[in-house]
Design a protein around this motif. Sequence first.
Motif, PDB file in Angstrom:
ATOM      1  N   ASN A 144       0.844  -1.187   0.000  1.00  0.00           N
ATOM      2  CA  ASN A 144       0.000   0.000   0.000  1.00  0.00           C
ATOM      3  C   ASN A 144       0.882   1.241   0.000  1.00  0.00           C
ATOM      4  OD1 ASN A 144       0.838   0.538   2.651  1.00  0.00           O
ATOM      5  ND2 ASN A 144      -0.757  -0.788   3.463  1.00  0.00           N
ATOM      6  N   ALA A 145       0.280   2.391   0.040  1.00  0.00           N
ATOM      7  CA  ALA A 145       1.037   3.634  -0.032  1.00  0.00           C
ATOM      8  C   ALA A 145       2.042   3.760   1.107  1.00  0.00           C
ATOM      9  CB  ALA A 145       0.084   4.820  -0.043  1.00  0.00           C
ATOM     10  N   ASN A 146       1.763   3.182   2.267  1.00  0.00           N
ATOM     11  CA  ASN A 146       2.710   3.259   3.383  1.00  0.00           C
ATOM     12  C   ASN A 146       4.036   2.603   3.033  1.00  0.00           C
ATOM     13  OD1 ASN A 146       0.915   4.619   5.034  1.00  0.00           O
ATOM     14  ND2 ASN A 146       0.042   2.717   5.822  1.00  0.00           N
ATOM     15  N   LEU A 147       4.000   1.487   2.324  1.00  0.00           N
ATOM     16  CA  LEU A 147       5.226   0.814   1.909  1.00  0.00           C
ATOM     17  C   LEU A 147       6.017   1.687   0.949  1.00  0.00           C
ATOM     18  CD1 LEU A 147       6.977  -1.829   1.637  1.00  0.00           C
ATOM     19  CD2 LEU A 147       5.579  -2.303  -0.365  1.00  0.00           C
ATOM     20  N   TYR A 148       5.351   2.385   0.057  1.00  0.00           N
ATOM     21  CA  TYR A 148       6.011   3.155  -0.990  1.00  0.00           C
ATOM     22  C   TYR A 148       6.348   4.590  -0.588  1.00  0.00           C
ATOM     23  CZ  TYR A 148       4.960  -0.585  -4.266  1.00  0.00           C
ATOM     24  OH  TYR A 148       4.890  -1.785  -4.918  1.00  0.00           O
ATOM     25  N   PRO A 183      -2.505   1.977  -8.589  1.00  0.00           N
ATOM     26  CA  PRO A 183      -3.384   2.827  -9.387  1.00  0.00           C
ATOM     27  C   PRO A 183      -3.667   4.183  -8.742  1.00  0.00           C
ATOM     28  CG  PRO A 183      -4.713   1.180  -8.261  1.00  0.00           C
ATOM     29  CD  PRO A 183      -3.270   0.885  -7.938  1.00  0.00           C
ATOM     30  N   ASP A 184      -3.534   4.293  -7.417  1.00  0.00           N
ATOM     31  CA  ASP A 184      -3.713   5.573  -6.740  1.00  0.00           C
ATOM     32  C   ASP A 184      -3.056   5.477  -5.371  1.00  0.00           C
ATOM     33  OD1 ASP A 184      -5.576   4.342  -4.880  1.00  0.00           O
ATOM     34  OD2 ASP A 184      -7.142   4.591  -6.385  1.00  0.00           O
ATOM     35  N   ASP A 185      -3.110   6.568  -4.595  1.00  0.00           N
ATOM     36  CA  ASP A 185      -2.406   6.574  -3.313  1.00  0.00           C
ATOM     37  C   ASP A 185      -3.102   5.770  -2.216  1.00  0.00           C
ATOM     38  OD1 ASP A 185      -4.471   8.377  -3.018  1.00  0.00           O
ATOM     39  OD2 ASP A 185      -3.245   9.926  -2.090  1.00  0.00           O
ATOM     40  N   ILE A 186      -4.291   5.283  -2.452  1.00  0.00           N
ATOM     41  CA  ILE A 186      -4.985   4.429  -1.482  1.00  0.00           C
ATOM     42  C   ILE A 186      -4.664   2.953  -1.739  1.00  0.00           C
ATOM     43  CG2 ILE A 186      -7.228   3.719  -0.555  1.00  0.00           C
ATOM     44  CD1 ILE A 186      -6.623   6.616   0.052  1.00  0.00           C
ATOM     45  N   GLU A 187      -4.765   2.542  -2.980  1.00  0.00           N
ATOM     46  CA  GLU A 187      -4.554   1.136  -3.346  1.00  0.00           C
ATOM     47  C   GLU A 187      -3.196   0.903  -3.992  1.00  0.00           C
ATOM     48  OE1 GLU A 187      -7.944  -0.841  -5.238  1.00  0.00           O
ATOM     49  OE2 GLU A 187      -8.914   1.109  -5.145  1.00  0.00           O
ATOM     50  N   ALA A 188      -2.208   1.676  -3.643  1.00  0.00           N
ATOM     51  CA  ALA A 188      -0.898   1.631  -4.305  1.00  0.00           C
ATOM     52  C   ALA A 188      -0.351   0.211  -4.406  1.00  0.00           C
ATOM     53  CB  ALA A 188       0.074   2.520  -3.565  1.00  0.00           C
ATOM     54  N   LYS A 189      -0.121  -0.213  -5.622  1.00  0.00           N
ATOM     55  CA  LYS A 189       0.500  -1.512  -5.882  1.00  0.00           C
ATOM     56  C   LYS A 189       1.851  -1.339  -6.534  1.00  0.00           C
ATOM     57  CE  LYS A 189      -3.907  -3.637  -6.131  1.00  0.00           C
ATOM     58  NZ  LYS A 189      -4.745  -4.682  -6.405  1.00  0.00           N
ATOM     59  N   GLN A 190       2.114  -0.120  -7.023  1.00  0.00           N
ATOM     60  CA  GLN A 190       3.381   0.206  -7.667  1.00  0.00           C
ATOM     61  C   GLN A 190       3.649   1.698  -7.520  1.00  0.00           C
ATOM     62  OE1 GLN A 190       2.697  -0.848 -11.780  1.00  0.00           O
ATOM     63  NE2 GLN A 190       3.306  -2.968 -11.436  1.00  0.00           N
ATOM     64  N   LEU A 191       4.897   2.059  -7.793  1.00  0.00           N
ATOM     65  CA  LEU A 191       5.267   3.459  -7.985  1.00  0.00           C
ATOM     66  C   LEU A 191       5.666   3.611  -9.445  1.00  0.00           C
ATOM     67  CD1 LEU A 191       7.604   4.361  -4.976  1.00  0.00           C
ATOM     68  CD2 LEU A 191       5.382   5.375  -5.505  1.00  0.00           C
ATOM     69  N   ARG A 192       5.293   4.719 -10.063  1.00  0.00           N
ATOM     70  CA  ARG A 192       5.717   5.015 -11.424  1.00  0.00           C
ATOM     71  C   ARG A 192       6.415   6.362 -11.416  1.00  0.00           C
ATOM     72  NH1 ARG A 192       1.044   5.730 -14.658  1.00  0.00           N
ATOM     73  NH2 ARG A 192       0.862   3.485 -14.741  1.00  0.00           N
ATOM     74  N   ALA A 193       7.659   6.362 -11.883  1.00  0.00           N
ATOM     75  CA  ALA A 193       8.434   7.597 -12.002  1.00  0.00           C
ATOM     76  C   ALA A 193       8.613   7.912 -13.477  1.00  0.00           C
ATOM     77  CB  ALA A 193       9.791   7.430 -11.329  1.00  0.00           C
ATOM     78  N   VAL A 194       8.415   9.179 -13.826  1.00  0.00           N
ATOM     79  CA  VAL A 194       8.515   9.631 -15.206  1.00  0.00           C
ATOM     80  C   VAL A 194       9.761  10.502 -15.341  1.00  0.00           C
ATOM     81  CG1 VAL A 194       7.371  10.942 -17.040  1.00  0.00           C
ATOM     82  CG2 VAL A 194       6.012   9.560 -15.446  1.00  0.00           C
ATOM     83  N   PHE A 195      10.609  10.154 -16.313  1.00  0.00           N
ATOM     84  CA  PHE A 195      11.836  10.907 -16.576  1.00  0.00           C
ATOM     85  C   PHE A 195      11.580  11.977 -17.626  1.00  0.00           C
ATOM     86  CE2 PHE A 195      13.419   6.971 -14.875  1.00  0.00           C
ATOM     87  CZ  PHE A 195      14.580   7.310 -14.199  1.00  0.00           C
ATOM     88  N   TRP A 212       7.044  -3.639  -5.087  1.00  0.00           N
ATOM     89  CA  TRP A 212       7.819  -4.135  -3.937  1.00  0.00           C
ATOM     90  C   TRP A 212       6.888  -4.794  -2.932  1.00  0.00           C
ATOM     91  CZ3 TRP A 212      13.025  -2.213  -4.020  1.00  0.00           C
ATOM     92  CH2 TRP A 212      13.846  -2.800  -3.043  1.00  0.00           C
ATOM     93  N   TYR A 213       7.260  -5.970  -2.479  1.00  0.00           N
ATOM     94  CA  TYR A 213       6.474  -6.692  -1.475  1.00  0.00           C
ATOM     95  C   TYR A 213       7.408  -7.099  -0.348  1.00  0.00           C
ATOM     96  CZ  TYR A 213       3.093  -6.805  -5.198  1.00  0.00           C
ATOM     97  OH  TYR A 213       2.223  -6.431  -6.185  1.00  0.00           O
ATOM     98  N   ARG A 214       7.095  -6.638   0.864  1.00  0.00           N
ATOM     99  CA  ARG A 214       7.895  -6.992   2.036  1.00  0.00           C
ATOM    100  C   ARG A 214       7.533  -8.405   2.454  1.00  0.00           C
ATOM    101  NH1 ARG A 214      11.174  -2.943   4.299  1.00  0.00           N
ATOM    102  NH2 ARG A 214      12.069  -4.895   4.982  1.00  0.00           N
TER     103      ARG A 214
END
Length: 152
Positions: free
Chosen positions: A11-15, A36-48, A68-70
């Motif tokens: 979730n967002a806490n992990l990221y 997909p959003d800051d509530i159900e965060a399953k990934q981070l996406r960074a744009v260069f 990332w999965y702890r």
Amino acid sequence: MSVPHPGGDPNANLYAQPKRDVLDRVPQITAVEYVPDDIEAKQLRAVFDPARLDPPTGPNSPELVVAWYRQEPNDWFRVNYTDPNTGFHAGWHQDEDHPDLGRAHFQYTADDEADRWGVAFEHETPSLILWEIVEELLEDVRPTYQDSNDER
């Protein structure tokens, strides 16, 4: 075929820490979002910003996607860089896809070339591992594998 992660959904806490302490501080990155959003965060996406990369690429923005999965004894993660301008892909994975390569591996695809090999990280904390990956991407991987293939 990819082996699914064995842990639960993050979730967002992990990221929050890798976003704040790593991706938000990289000058070549212009945006970082939870997917997909800051509530159900399953990934981070960074744009260069393609013009901020050395050498520049463009006009489309490359992306870095972090999943990332702890879990014990070792986290499961995938950090993938993709440049839509060149088709270059690089990934750092700590998963079960290639047990012959050890706990973690690096892989890349450029033009008709692809390779992978085992890697080890100096740190164990997610943010510090991500720093290692981003530094390697910008200082070694892009110049060695992407940019050398663009000159052919």
